[in-house]
Motif scaffolding. Sequence first.
Motif, PDB file in Angstrom:
ATOM      1  N   ILE A 114      27.717 -16.910  15.704  1.00 30.38           N
ATOM      2  CA  ILE A 114      26.451 -16.629  15.039  1.00 30.38           C
ATOM      3  C   ILE A 114      26.596 -15.304  14.313  1.00 30.38           C
ATOM      4  O   ILE A 114      26.861 -14.272  14.934  1.00 30.38           O
ATOM      5  N   ASP A 115      26.458 -15.353  13.011  1.00 31.93           N
ATOM      6  CA  ASP A 115      26.608 -14.147  12.206  1.00 31.93           C
ATOM      7  C   ASP A 115      25.240 -13.517  12.027  1.00 31.93           C
ATOM      8  O   ASP A 115      24.498 -13.842  11.119  1.00 31.93           O
ATOM      9  N   ALA A 116      24.930 -12.620  12.949  1.00 33.81           N
ATOM     10  CA  ALA A 116      23.607 -12.003  12.917  1.00 33.81           C
ATOM     11  C   ALA A 116      23.661 -10.645  12.246  1.00 33.81           C
ATOM     12  O   ALA A 116      22.725  -9.877  12.283  1.00 33.81           O
ATOM     13  N   ASP A 117      24.780 -10.356  11.635  1.00 31.93           N
ATOM     14  CA  ASP A 117      25.014  -9.024  11.082  1.00 31.93           C
ATOM     15  C   ASP A 117      25.127  -9.105   9.571  1.00 31.93           C
ATOM     16  O   ASP A 117      25.512 -10.108   9.010  1.00 31.93           O
ATOM     17  N   LEU A 118      24.786  -8.013   8.943  1.00 31.28           N
ATOM     18  CA  LEU A 118      25.075  -7.906   7.513  1.00 31.28           C
ATOM     19  C   LEU A 118      25.929  -6.671   7.301  1.00 31.28           C
ATOM     20  O   LEU A 118      25.557  -5.734   6.630  1.00 31.28           O
ATOM     21  N   GLY A 119      27.076  -6.675   7.914  1.00 31.83           N
ATOM     22  CA  GLY A 119      27.953  -5.504   7.838  1.00 31.83           C
ATOM     23  C   GLY A 119      28.773  -5.529   6.553  1.00 31.83           C
ATOM     24  O   GLY A 119      28.538  -6.325   5.645  1.00 31.83           O
ATOM     25  N   LEU A 120      29.745  -4.645   6.526  1.00 31.38           N
ATOM     26  CA  LEU A 120      30.571  -4.546   5.318  1.00 31.38           C
ATOM     27  C   LEU A 120      31.372  -5.824   5.103  1.00 31.38           C
ATOM     28  O   LEU A 120      31.454  -6.338   4.004  1.00 31.38           O
ATOM     29  N   ALA A 121      31.981  -6.269   6.177  1.00 33.23           N
ATOM     30  CA  ALA A 121      32.755  -7.503   6.068  1.00 33.23           C
ATOM     31  C   ALA A 121      32.072  -8.557   6.926  1.00 33.23           C
ATOM     32  O   ALA A 121      32.139  -8.529   8.138  1.00 33.23           O
ATOM     33  N   ASN A 122      31.392  -9.462   6.286  1.00 37.32           N
ATOM     34  CA  ASN A 122      30.714 -10.516   7.035  1.00 37.32           C
ATOM     35  C   ASN A 122      31.707 -11.552   7.515  1.00 37.32           C
ATOM     36  O   ASN A 122      32.811 -11.640   6.997  1.00 37.32           O
ATOM     37  N   ILE A 123      31.260 -12.345   8.475  1.00 34.66           N
ATOM     38  CA  ILE A 123      32.151 -13.359   9.033  1.00 34.66           C
ATOM     39  C   ILE A 123      32.679 -14.290   7.939  1.00 34.66           C
ATOM     40  O   ILE A 123      33.860 -14.615   7.909  1.00 34.66           O
ATOM     41  N   ASP A 124      31.816 -14.672   7.007  1.00 36.10           N
ATOM     42  CA  ASP A 124      32.270 -15.589   5.949  1.00 36.10           C
ATOM     43  C   ASP A 124      33.364 -14.942   5.092  1.00 36.10           C
ATOM     44  O   ASP A 124      34.325 -15.587   4.683  1.00 36.10           O
ATOM     45  N   VAL A 125      33.233 -13.635   4.870  1.00 33.45           N
ATOM     46  CA  VAL A 125      34.236 -12.934   4.054  1.00 33.45           C
ATOM     47  C   VAL A 125      35.557 -12.859   4.822  1.00 33.45           C
ATOM     48  O   VAL A 125      36.622 -13.185   4.293  1.00 33.45           O
TER      49      VAL A 125
END
Length: 329
Positions: free
Chosen positions: A92-103
Amino acid sequence: MDPDFGMRGGGGIMIKDLDNQVATLKALAERRKAGALSRGPLATPPVNEELSQRRVPHTMAITSGKGGVGKTLVTVNLAIQYARQGLKVLLIDADLGLANIDVVLGISTPEYTIQDVLEGHLTLDQVAIQGPEGITILPAASGVAGLSALTEEQKLALMDHIDHWNADFDVVLVDTGAGISENVRFFVLAVERIMVVVTPDPTSVTDAYALMKVLFLNHRASHFDLVINQVRDENEAKDVYRTLSQVADKFLNVVLNFVGSVPEDALLAQSVRAQNPVSITHPDAAVSQSFKKLSASLMRLWREKRQEEGRMIFFWRRLLQDARGQSGS
Ligand SMILES: Nc1ncnc2c1ncn2[C@@H]1O[C@H](COP(=O)(O)OP(=O)(O)OP(=O)(O)O)[C@@H](O)[C@H]1O
Ligand SMILES: [Mg+2]
């Protein structure tokens, strides 16, 4: 020494009253009982016996005090390690960090997010993306505010949807983002284990302590799984662990498990640029082996805990139970 362990600025993370959540949950529990949540886009099926007999996944939130310490990389590589062991993994990608899971995984930016599920026009199956090694990814973040833009009720409804998803996951990993965000507060209540990623950088260590302190004081979190990232060697990892556990022992009544460490390795930065996780491109490299070791240690901890506690209750059922427990009803 100040019990805040040199928290930056006397508290880079403020300790406020964070427990509105419990009040919301209690109100939700009551409304659910009265049938008020059974209609509309947030409608959720009732808990039934069949569901409670289902396989219960191992769940974990991956978090940190300071940003940019490697949460997403640790999450993604752990997911790949588990998938390679034949387990069914949900990220679950609950983050909007620099490198997202999709990236990091080199998959296209998700078209839909759980927002679409909550608005009632898509199902989780339609929103979920398939990643490498058969991993399922749930893009939970949307827009700059991400998951924190959701109300407590929507988040709870999300958990309920996940709980009723017709997919049997063995492992659910939630990349929560750093600091005391809404997401961190919410997910640490909803999962079995909390992993704190920390680096030897002193600000990362003090922020990790501050995070655990808030989670302990305000959310009764009492166990943390520590992963020390970007270490020169095992001794450096042990030093960081010792420092944190000494202060935690002295000032907080929490258990810190040293789960393992990940070496500083240029392959990891490269893997972000190449959008291909190192556990896939270089499975035999030392850094990939460290993720493999981590996955084994964590699985041991999950299993031991289950043996102690028996069947775990997943997500909102546990939340509601906690809320009821707190209210003394
Ligand atoms: N063990 C490591 N060795 C070398 N570089 C690393 C290591 N771990 C992380 N990095 C570097 O740190 C960067 C940040 O990692 P990552 O995106 O996983 O952190 P994060 O904690 O998820 O960040 P955010 O808080 O922004 O979500 C990576 O792009 C990588 O360049
Ligand atoms: Mg991240």
